[in-house]
Structures are given as structure tokens and as C-alpha cells.
Design an enzyme around this catalytic site. Structure first.
Site, PDB file in Angstrom:
ATOM      1  N   GLY A 121       0.576  -4.998   0.689  1.00 40.98           N
ATOM      2  CA  GLY A 121      -0.608  -5.025  -0.177  1.00 40.98           C
ATOM      3  C   GLY A 121      -0.330  -5.628  -1.547  1.00 40.98           C
ATOM      4  O   GLY A 121      -1.234  -6.162  -2.192  1.00 40.98           O
ATOM      5  N   GLU A 125      -0.654  -9.177  -1.006  1.00 48.30           N
ATOM      6  CA  GLU A 125      -2.089  -9.443  -0.807  1.00 48.30           C
ATOM      7  C   GLU A 125      -2.848  -9.440  -2.137  1.00 48.30           C
ATOM      8  O   GLU A 125      -3.742 -10.255  -2.352  1.00 48.30           O
ATOM      9  CB  GLU A 125      -2.686  -8.415   0.169  1.00 48.30           C
ATOM     10  CG  GLU A 125      -2.264  -8.705   1.607  1.00 48.30           C
ATOM     11  CD  GLU A 125      -2.496  -7.557   2.564  1.00 48.30           C
ATOM     12  OE1 GLU A 125      -2.193  -6.400   2.191  1.00 48.30           O
ATOM     13  OE2 GLU A 125      -2.965  -7.806   3.685  1.00 48.30           O
ATOM     14  N   ALA A 143       0.860  -1.179   0.000  1.00 48.42           N
ATOM     15  CA  ALA A 143       0.000   0.000   0.000  1.00 48.42           C
ATOM     16  C   ALA A 143       0.901   1.235   0.000  1.00 48.42           C
ATOM     17  O   ALA A 143       2.042   1.181   0.461  1.00 48.42           O
ATOM     18  CB  ALA A 143      -0.880  -0.021   1.237  1.00 48.42           C
ATOM     19  N   GLU A 189       4.826  -4.926   7.088  1.00 43.34           N
ATOM     20  CA  GLU A 189       4.009  -3.984   7.860  1.00 43.34           C
ATOM     21  C   GLU A 189       4.445  -3.856   9.307  1.00 43.34           C
ATOM     22  O   GLU A 189       4.375  -2.783   9.902  1.00 43.34           O
ATOM     23  CB  GLU A 189       2.531  -4.395   7.831  1.00 43.34           C
ATOM     24  CG  GLU A 189       1.824  -4.114   6.522  1.00 43.34           C
ATOM     25  CD  GLU A 189       1.927  -5.260   5.529  1.00 43.34           C
ATOM     26  OE1 GLU A 189       2.824  -6.119   5.676  1.00 43.34           O
ATOM     27  OE2 GLU A 189       1.101  -5.286   4.597  1.00 43.34           O
TER      28      GLU A 189
HETATM   29  N1  CAA Z   1       4.607   3.332  -0.504  1.00 44.65           N
HETATM   30  C1  CAA Z   1       5.047   4.509  -0.999  1.00 44.65           C
HETATM   31  N2  CAA Z   1       6.209   4.640  -1.678  1.00 44.65           N
HETATM   32  C2  CAA Z   1       6.948   3.537  -1.862  1.00 44.65           C
HETATM   33  C3  CAA Z   1       6.552   2.286  -1.369  1.00 44.65           C
HETATM   34  C4  CAA Z   1       5.314   2.198  -0.673  1.00 44.65           C
HETATM   35  N3  CAA Z   1       4.835   1.037  -0.197  1.00 44.65           N
HETATM   36  N4  CAA Z   1       7.497   1.377  -1.701  1.00 44.65           N
HETATM   37  C5  CAA Z   1       8.437   2.035  -2.394  1.00 44.65           C
HETATM   38  N5  CAA Z   1       8.121   3.337  -2.482  1.00 44.65           N
HETATM   39  C6  CAA Z   1       8.890   4.401  -3.143  1.00 44.65           C
HETATM   40  C7  CAA Z   1      10.111   4.817  -2.331  1.00 44.65           C
HETATM   41  O1  CAA Z   1       9.751   5.745  -1.334  1.00 44.65           O
HETATM   42  C8  CAA Z   1      10.983   5.404  -3.417  1.00 44.65           C
HETATM   43  O2  CAA Z   1      10.514   6.702  -3.710  1.00 44.65           O
HETATM   44  P1  CAA Z   1      11.584   7.915  -3.916  1.00 44.65           P
HETATM   45  O3  CAA Z   1      12.376   7.514  -5.136  1.00 44.65           O
HETATM   46  O4  CAA Z   1      10.721   9.111  -4.126  1.00 44.65           O
HETATM   47  O5  CAA Z   1      12.424   7.955  -2.674  1.00 44.65           O
HETATM   48  C9  CAA Z   1      10.674   4.533  -4.649  1.00 44.65           C
HETATM   49  O6  CAA Z   1       9.449   3.898  -4.358  1.00 44.65           O
HETATM   50  C10 CAA Z   1      11.708   3.465  -4.888  1.00 44.65           C
HETATM   51  O7  CAA Z   1      11.911   2.757  -3.682  1.00 44.65           O
HETATM   52  P2  CAA Z   1      13.356   2.576  -3.001  1.00 44.65           P
HETATM   53  O8  CAA Z   1      14.239   3.729  -3.319  1.00 44.65           O
HETATM   54  O9  CAA Z   1      13.145   2.269  -1.552  1.00 44.65           O
HETATM   55  O10 CAA Z   1      13.876   1.288  -3.802  1.00 44.65           O
HETATM   56  P3  CAA Z   1      14.692   0.068  -3.263  1.00 44.65           P
HETATM   57  O11 CAA Z   1      14.953  -0.792  -4.446  1.00 44.65           O
HETATM   58  O12 CAA Z   1      15.854   0.509  -2.435  1.00 44.65           O
HETATM   59  O13 CAA Z   1      13.682  -0.693  -2.243  1.00 44.65           O
HETATM   60  C11 CAA Z   1      11.585  -1.682  -1.555  1.00 44.65           C
HETATM   61  C12 CAA Z   1      12.481  -1.227  -2.747  1.00 44.65           C
HETATM   62  C13 CAA Z   1      12.275  -2.848  -0.823  1.00 44.65           C
HETATM   63  C14 CAA Z   1      10.274  -2.117  -2.148  1.00 44.65           C
HETATM   64  C15 CAA Z   1      11.432  -0.500  -0.559  1.00 44.65           C
HETATM   65  O14 CAA Z   1      11.002   0.638  -1.271  1.00 44.65           O
HETATM   66  C16 CAA Z   1      10.435  -0.769   0.528  1.00 44.65           C
HETATM   67  O15 CAA Z   1      10.765  -1.394   1.515  1.00 44.65           O
HETATM   68  N6  CAA Z   1       9.188  -0.253   0.351  1.00 44.65           N
HETATM   69  C17 CAA Z   1       8.149  -0.343   1.371  1.00 44.65           C
HETATM   70  C18 CAA Z   1       7.555  -1.735   1.450  1.00 44.65           C
HETATM   71  C19 CAA Z   1       6.491  -1.784   2.512  1.00 44.65           C
HETATM   72  O16 CAA Z   1       6.719  -1.495   3.675  1.00 44.65           O
HETATM   73  N7  CAA Z   1       5.280  -2.228   2.123  1.00 44.65           N
HETATM   74  C20 CAA Z   1       4.146  -2.388   3.003  1.00 44.65           C
HETATM   75  C21 CAA Z   1       3.244  -1.192   2.918  1.00 44.65           C
HETATM   76  S1  CAA Z   1       1.932  -1.235   4.125  1.00 44.65           S
HETATM   77  C22 CAA Z   1       0.725  -2.242   3.445  1.00 44.65           C
HETATM   78  O17 CAA Z   1       0.873  -2.764   2.363  1.00 44.65           O
HETATM   79  C23 CAA Z   1      -0.508  -2.424   4.295  1.00 44.65           C
HETATM   80  C24 CAA Z   1      -1.541  -3.343   3.728  1.00 44.65           C
HETATM   81  O18 CAA Z   1      -1.695  -4.447   4.176  1.00 44.65           O
HETATM   82  C25 CAA Z   1      -2.424  -2.949   2.636  1.00 44.65           C
END
Ligand code: CAA
Length: 257
Positions: free
Chosen positions: A108, A111, A65, A131
Site C-alpha cells: 500500500g 500504491e 497496509a 503481498e
Molecule cells: N503492517 C504492520 N506492521 C508493520 C508493517 C505492516 N505492513 N511493516 C512493518 N511493520 C512493523 C513490524 O511488525 C515491526 O513492528 P515491531 O517492532 O512491533 O515488531 C516494525 O514495523 C518494524 O519493522 P521490522 O522490525 O520488520 O523492520 P525491518 O527493518 O527488519 O523490516 C520491512 C522492514 C521490510 C518493511 C518489514 O517490516 C516488512 O516486510 N514489512 C511488511 C511489508 C509488507 O508485507 N507490506 C504489504 C502489506 S499488505 C498491503 O499493503 C495490501 C494492499 O495492497 C493495500
């Protein structure tokens, strides 16, 4: 239909939805989920489509998400918006849905894959529920789907630790169907989709209903539902065609009626 965060197109009898927010690893904001579900519904009611496929890009299926969008939420804003209600509409899709996954399928994003019926992944794909590291927990069905697919202990380990796991680990644990080289994910998914496209659509639909019911119903009620669905297939022209083709030693041609 004009969409902002997805691209949709048809290949043969397969309706494809490509997640398209590459700058944020296909993070799923609310508009995007809305677009995905609406497109699934469009394909589900289109007689020319037999299978639905959801895919991302080489780097990400979807990284969860959209955290920026969620940041300022409150319990009351979530209660009033009910952002996960739209996800429930995926449960009403009758056609087979295949998730084709490369890169990250997190939160998500995982999911969304679990809402699909079959999952094909690249060897380097990474799945997980991070999460817990954000101080929250899965909210779009992760705990329920994963527990049903892999059992309580393995699901708890995965969701508690929040660490990504490999496609082969999920294959061994019955959560995904196939693992192939990353560059072959789409081809393998299409092969599977094309095979399903040739099956009798009414059989596929009634099988999906019966298999899904196995998770919710008692054995007795599940068997009853299966039997009724079996009887219902005999109302279709495809049952006549299937059995006739067998008798005539030829391949059946199913019409979906
Ligand atoms: N939401 C918003 N932005 C996100 C995102 C997310 N879930 N995942 C990645 N991005 C964005 C980053 O902020 C980054 O943006 P900027 O370039 O503006 O800084 C861009 O995407 C690229 O990401 P990274 O620079 O971090 O790339 P990476 O290759 O180093 O890492 C990743 C990739 C491992 C996916 C890392 O971005 C990450 O850990 N993302 C978050 C994953 C996460 O926590 N997901 C769970 C969300 S909560 C949820 O999903 C609840 C539910 O049940 C519905």
C-alpha cells in the site's frame, strides 16, 4: 485539523503531508489513509496551495497496509467496510501531487506513491509488492497502476515475485521520475514543487485531466478532451498574462484564475 498518524504543514505554496507512524515503518492503517486523503482534499481546495507533497521518513515512506489491522478481515467484513473506496478520492485531486520517497515503499505504501503524479526517490529506496508472500495481492490499485506504467510482463514479474526493486530499476522502467542521494530527496522534491508552483495552475489542472484521460479514452476522445481543455485555458486571466508576458519579454506571474 488534528491528525493522529500524519503531520501536515505548508512550505511556501506547497502543502506537505508527512506520514507519521515511525514505530511500524509508517504502515498504513485505515485511519491513516483517511487522514491522508482528507488532508489532500483540504490542500486541493485551498487557493494558497499549488502543489501537494507526500513524504515519509529516512527509513520508510510506508511499508504497506497495516497487516495487524487486516489479519482478522473476512470477505464480508471487507465488502461491508469497502476499505479501498477512500483511495478512489485521490483520483479526484486536481493539483499536482509529488511523492518524496526514502526507505521502504511496499504494498500500500508503493500504491500511495503511484497515486501521486510524480515520484522522487532516494538511491537506496526499496519498492515492491510483497503481498504475494502474505497469501494475498495488491488491493489499492497496484496491479492496475504498475501495468499501465511499466507494461504487463515487468509488472507480472514484480508482483508475482514480490521481491523489492531499486529506485534506479523503476527509473529505467518509467515508473518514477527522479533518483537522487537519499539526503537530497526532500530538496529535489521541493525544487520540483516550487517550479510547478510558478506554472499557471489552470494549465496544470487541465493538463493533468488530459494526461490521465489518455489511459482511459480512445485516441479520438482523448484528442477531443485535450482540444476542449486547450480552449478552456483561454478563459483564464493566466492565458492573457502568459502571452502578454511573452510579448513584453518578462516572466509571467500566474494567479490561478
Ligand atoms: N503492517 C504492520 N506492521 C508493520 C508493517 C505492516 N505492513 N511493516 C512493518 N511493520 C512493523 C513490524 O511488525 C515491526 O513492528 P515491531 O517492532 O512491533 O515488531 C516494525 O514495523 C518494524 O519493522 P521490522 O522490525 O520488520 O523492520 P525491518 O527493518 O527488519 O523490516 C520491512 C522492514 C521490510 C518493511 C518489514 O517490516 C516488512 O516486510 N514489512 C511488511 C511489508 C509488507 O508485507 N507490506 C504489504 C502489506 S499488505 C498491503 O499493503 C495490501 C494492499 O495492497 C493495500
Amino acid at each position: 485539523m488534528t491528525n493522529t498518524h500524519i503531520t501536515s504543514y505548508i512550505d511556501g505554496k506547497v502543502g506537505i503531508i508527512q506520514l507519521n507512524r515511525p514505530k511500524v515503518a509508517n504502515a498504513l492503517n485505515r485511519l491513516m489513509i483517511d487522514e491522508i486523503v482528507k488532508q489532500m482534499e483540504v490542500y486541493d481546495s485551498d487557493d494558497a496551495i499549488r502543489v501537494i507533497m507526500v513524504k515519509g521518513n529516512e527509513k520508510a515512506f510506508a511499508a504497506g497496509a497495516d497487516i495487524d489491522e487486516m489479519m482478522e478481515d473476512t470477505p464480508l467484513s471487507l465488502e461491508l467496510l469497502d476499505p479501498f473506496a477512500v483511495w478512489d478520492r485521490m483520483l479526484l485531486i486536481k493539483k499536482p501531487m509529488i511523492a518524496a520517497i526514502n526507505g521502504f515503499a511496499l504494498g500500500g505504501g508503493f500504491e500511495l506513491a503511484l497515486h501521486c503524479d510524480l515520484i522522487v526517490a532516494g538511491e537506496t529506496a526499496k519498492f515492491g509488492f510483497p503481498e504475494v508472500q502474505l497469501g494475498v495481492m495488491p488491493g489499492a490499485g497496484g496491479t492496475q497502476y504498475l501495468t499501465r506504467e511499466m507494461g504487463r510482463r515487468k509488472a507480472l514479474e514484480m508482483v508475482w515475485l514480490g521481491e523489492p526493486v531499486s529506485a534506479s530499476y523503476l527509473l529505467q522502467n518509467g515508473v518514477i521520475n527522479r533518483v537522487v542521494a537519499p539526503e537530497l530527496v526532500e530538496e529535489e522534491s521541493m525544487k520540483l514543487a516550487n517550479k510547478l508552483s510558478k506554472q499557471a495552475p489552470i494549465s496544470l489542472r487541465l493538463i493533468k485531466e488530459a494526461v490521465d484521460a489518455a489511459g482511459d479514452l480512445s485516441l479520438r476522445d482523448g484528442l477531443k478532451l485535450e482540444r476542449k481543455n486547450f480552449y478552456l485555458t483561454f478563459a483564464s486571466g493566466d492565458q492573457k498574462e502568459g502571452m502578454q508576458a511573452f510579448a513584453e519579454k518578462r516572466r509571467p506571474s500566474f494567479k490561478g484564475v
